[in-house]
Design an enzyme around this catalytic site. Structure first.
Site, PDB file in Angstrom:
ATOM      1  N   LYS A  10       0.806  -1.230   0.000  1.00  0.00           N
ATOM      2  CA  LYS A  10       0.000   0.000   0.000  1.00  0.00           C
ATOM      3  C   LYS A  10       0.838   1.280   0.000  1.00  0.00           C
ATOM      4  CE  LYS A  10      -3.787  -2.379   0.368  1.00  0.00           C
ATOM      5  NZ  LYS A  10      -4.460  -2.765  -0.817  1.00  0.00           N
ATOM      6  N   CYS A  11       2.142   1.160   0.002  1.00  0.00           N
ATOM      7  CA  CYS A  11       3.021   2.336  -0.008  1.00  0.00           C
ATOM      8  C   CYS A  11       2.846   3.079  -1.342  1.00  0.00           C
ATOM      9  CB  CYS A  11       4.467   1.890   0.157  1.00  0.00           C
ATOM     10  SG  CYS A  11       5.698   3.136  -0.225  1.00  0.00           S
ATOM     11  N   SER A  12       2.536   4.372  -1.280  1.00  0.00           N
ATOM     12  CA  SER A  12       2.275   5.129  -2.510  1.00  0.00           C
ATOM     13  C   SER A  12       3.496   5.175  -3.427  1.00  0.00           C
ATOM     14  CB  SER A  12       1.787   6.537  -2.183  1.00  0.00           C
ATOM     15  OG  SER A  12       2.769   7.252  -1.462  1.00  0.00           O
TER      16      SER A  12
END
Length: 120
Positions: A10-12
């Protein structure tokens, strides 16, 4: 050796990096290191490749800032690896292991274009 991209699902920044790789047709394998913890020996190799644990660890993120002060001064490689295994989000993202074994940290269009020989 295939290209491996380590990070958090989920890290942008990891999402941007994966989209860049997909858009440019770069074959890679993504590893979420919260789901698949990285062995201590691999963490040590990565740290050596990038100039030490001080370079491998993201000290500007919330995970680091929320650590107790006593945890922010590991005295050995073993302590660093234990800390990272407990808090995998400490590793700068994404961490890319290139086909030749070299390590790259972070993402930008220019960095990936240079690493993968793709024109912007």
């Amino acid at each position: 050796m295939a290209i491996e991209v380590y990070g958090l699902d989920k890290c942008s920044t990891c999402v941007k990096a994966r989209k860049w790789l997909d858009r440019h047709g770069v074959d890679y394998r993504f590893v979420d290191y919260r789901e698949q913890r990285v062995p201590a020996e691999k963490l040590k190799r990565w740290a050596e490749a990038v100039g030490g644990f001080d370079q491998l660890v993201n000290r500007s993120g919330m995970t680091w800032r929320n650590l107790a002060p006593a945890r922010k001064a590991p005295g050995s490689d073993a302590e660093w690896t234990l800390l990272i295994r407990e808090y995998p989000a400490l590793v700068r993202r994404p961490l890319v292991v290139l086909a030749d074994g070299d390590i790259s940290l972070g993402f930008s269009d220019a960095l990936f274009a240079r690493l993968f020989g793709k024109a912007k």
